[in-house]
Design an enzyme around this catalytic site. Structure first.
Site, short mmCIF file in Angstrom:
data_model
loop_
_atom_site.label_atom_id
_atom_site.label_comp_id
_atom_site.label_asym_id
_atom_site.label_seq_id
_atom_site.Cartn_x
_atom_site.Cartn_y
_atom_site.Cartn_z
N ASN A 91 -11.89 13.42 -21.30
CA ASN A 91 -12.88 14.01 -22.19
C ASN A 91 -12.67 13.42 -23.58
O ASN A 91 -11.63 13.66 -24.20
CB ASN A 91 -12.68 15.53 -22.21
N ASN A 121 -19.74 5.02 -26.12
CA ASN A 121 -21.05 5.27 -25.54
C ASN A 121 -21.22 6.70 -25.03
O ASN A 121 -22.34 7.19 -24.93
CB ASN A 121 -21.26 4.25 -24.41
N SER A 162 -28.27 6.21 -32.47
CA SER A 162 -29.58 6.49 -31.89
C SER A 162 -30.63 6.41 -32.98
O SER A 162 -30.35 6.66 -34.15
CB SER A 162 -29.60 7.90 -31.28
N TYR A 185 -27.67 16.59 -32.65
CA TYR A 185 -27.62 15.19 -32.20
C TYR A 185 -27.87 14.22 -33.37
O TYR A 185 -27.17 13.22 -33.52
CB TYR A 185 -28.66 15.02 -31.10
N ALA A 199 -27.38 14.71 -36.54
CA ALA A 199 -26.23 14.74 -37.45
C ALA A 199 -25.10 13.88 -36.90
O ALA A 199 -24.48 13.09 -37.62
CB ALA A 199 -25.75 16.17 -37.67
N LYS A 226 -25.29 11.39 -34.69
CA LYS A 226 -25.63 9.97 -34.62
C LYS A 226 -25.71 9.33 -36.01
O LYS A 226 -25.41 8.13 -36.17
CB LYS A 226 -26.94 9.78 -33.85
N ILE A 245 -34.62 5.08 -23.97
CA ILE A 245 -34.27 4.16 -22.88
C ILE A 245 -34.35 4.91 -21.55
O ILE A 245 -34.04 6.10 -21.48
CB ILE A 245 -32.83 3.62 -23.09
N1 LIG Z 1 -30.94 7.17 -23.04
C1 LIG Z 1 -31.47 7.03 -24.24
O1 LIG Z 1 -32.68 6.93 -24.41
C2 LIG Z 1 -30.60 6.97 -25.45
C3 LIG Z 1 -31.20 6.72 -26.69
C4 LIG Z 1 -30.41 6.62 -27.81
C5 LIG Z 1 -29.04 6.77 -27.71
N2 LIG Z 1 -28.48 7.04 -26.49
C6 LIG Z 1 -27.04 7.19 -26.45
O2 LIG Z 1 -26.51 6.31 -25.48
C7 LIG Z 1 -25.34 6.88 -24.90
C8 LIG Z 1 -25.45 6.90 -23.38
O3 LIG Z 1 -26.59 7.65 -23.03
P1 LIG Z 1 -27.15 7.72 -21.52
O4 LIG Z 1 -28.59 7.87 -21.66
O5 LIG Z 1 -26.58 6.64 -20.71
O6 LIG Z 1 -26.55 9.15 -21.10
P2 LIG Z 1 -26.10 9.69 -19.65
O7 LIG Z 1 -26.11 11.18 -19.76
O8 LIG Z 1 -26.88 9.03 -18.57
O9 LIG Z 1 -24.59 9.17 -19.55
C9 LIG Z 1 -23.62 9.65 -20.43
C10 LIG Z 1 -22.26 9.50 -19.77
O10 LIG Z 1 -21.29 10.03 -20.67
C11 LIG Z 1 -20.38 10.86 -19.95
N3 LIG Z 1 -19.83 11.88 -20.84
C12 LIG Z 1 -20.48 12.94 -21.38
N4 LIG Z 1 -19.63 13.68 -22.10
C13 LIG Z 1 -18.42 13.08 -22.03
C14 LIG Z 1 -17.14 13.36 -22.56
N5 LIG Z 1 -16.94 14.46 -23.30
N6 LIG Z 1 -16.12 12.54 -22.27
C15 LIG Z 1 -16.30 11.43 -21.50
N7 LIG Z 1 -17.49 11.12 -20.96
C16 LIG Z 1 -18.54 11.92 -21.22
C17 LIG Z 1 -21.24 11.47 -18.85
O11 LIG Z 1 -20.45 11.96 -17.79
C18 LIG Z 1 -22.14 10.32 -18.46
O12 LIG Z 1 -21.57 9.51 -17.46
C19 LIG Z 1 -25.19 8.25 -25.55
O13 LIG Z 1 -24.31 8.18 -26.64
C20 LIG Z 1 -26.58 8.56 -26.03
O14 LIG Z 1 -26.59 9.47 -27.09
C21 LIG Z 1 -29.23 7.13 -25.37
#
Ligand SMILES: NC(=O)c1ccc[n+]([C@@H]2O[C@H](COP(=O)([O-])OP(=O)(O)OC[C@H]3O[C@@H](n4cnc5c(N)ncnc54)[C@H](O)[C@@H]3O)[C@@H](O)[C@H]2O)c1
Length: 252
Positions: free
Chosen positions: A62, A89, A150, A162, A164, A166, A195
């Site tokens: 975590n 990430n 983000s 979120y 704040a 980011k 995405i």
């Molecule tokens: N998907 C989008 O459109 C988007 C846009 C902007 C930014 N982001 C950012 O990109 C990153 C990835 O997003 P995603 O869409 O792949 O999300 P997702 O939910 O598909 O994957 C996130 C992963 O992080 C893991 N995770 C969550 N909390 C955790 C913790 N406390 N410790 C370890 N692992 C943990 C989850 O188990 C999961 O595998 C994030 O930081 C998100 O904020 C995503």
């Protein structure tokens, strides 16, 4: 940085953008330390990377737990013998209006809803950056740390927590770039727009439709497009202290 045989840690590497980054970097012969809360998903990502012929190890951790992050980074250094980079990430969404009044009833964003996002998306990035940078300095390994911010860092309705976190990640990308340059560590960020991932699939369909309509390119981004930008930032030795906006041209 030439990526072949380098050791890169990806948090949240189990699925979504993290998995796309792992696969993309595996194609570039990177050795991967994949960190996540979900062992099953980690195993799937690691198997996909190994199928591409590279070393991939998994770590249940975590990122919001100081103790777990310290232990995991120590273990990764022991397992691989070096660390050349980190992609911060891992992230979560807990959207909601700070104050909502409906049919005369008022509800508020709870402190737990606020805190959980700050803990993972901001404190988690701080802890992983601190521990990985310390270990890289100790091992005299140079490299790069990439933070996933983000487009919401500009301030998005329903995302006080979120946005704040980011925005904090973007600000600290500059702080750490300035602090760590002397050790040969660059720190850069990517601010993705919307995405195609599970995180987005959990959004309300009407909100998703509204958001797609205002993207100049009229489509969501693809995880591989974000992975491509992460690889670019790892490779380009003159990029530090800046956020690459990869969002189809949308503005919040
Ligand atoms: N998907 C989008 O459109 C988007 C846009 C902007 C930014 N982001 C950012 O990109 C990153 C990835 O997003 P995603 O869409 O792949 O999300 P997702 O939910 O598909 O994957 C996130 C992963 O992080 C893991 N995770 C969550 N909390 C955790 C913790 N406390 N410790 C370890 N692992 C943990 C989850 O188990 C999961 O595998 C994030 O930081 C998100 O904020 C995503």
């Amino acid at each position: 940085m030439q990526l072949e045989d380098k050791v890169i840690i990806i948090t949240g590497g189990g699925q979504g953008l993290g998995r796309a980054m792992a696969e993309y970097l595996a194609e570039k012969r990177v050795r991967l330390a994949l960190v996540d809360l979900n062992q099953e998903k980690l195993d799937e990502t690691a198997a996909a990377c190994r199928a591409l012929g590279v070393q991939a190890r998994t770590y249940l951790c975590n990122v919001a737990s100081e103790e777990q992050v310290i232990q995991t980074v120590t273990q990764i250094a022991e397992d691989f013998g070096s660390i050349n980079g980190l992609v911060n990430n891992a992230g979560i969404l807990r959207d909601g209006l700070t104050i909502k009044v409906k049919d005369g009833e008022m509800s508020k964003m709870s402190l737990a809803q606020w805190q959980s996002v700050i803990d993972v998306n901001l404190t988690g990035v701080f802890l992983c950056t601190r521990e990985v940078a310390a270990k890289m300095i100790e091992l005299q390994n140079e490299g790069a740390i990439i933070n996933i911010s983000s487009v919401s860092r500009a301030g998005n309705v329903g995302q006080a927590n979120y946005s704040a976190a980011k925005a904090g990640v973007a600000a600290d990308t500059v702080v750490w770039a300035r602090e760590l340059a002397r050790y040969g560590i660059r720190v850069a960020g990517v601010a993705p727009g919307l995405i195609e991932t599970d995180m987005v699939a959990s959004m309300k369909p009407e909100a998703l439709e509204r958001m797609t309509a205002v993207i100049p390119l009229k489509r969501l981004g693809k995880p591989r497009e974000i992975a491509h930008s992460v690889a670019f930032l790892l490779e380009n030795d003159y990029f530090t202290g800046r956020i690459l906006e990869l969002d189809g041209g949308v503005r919040m």
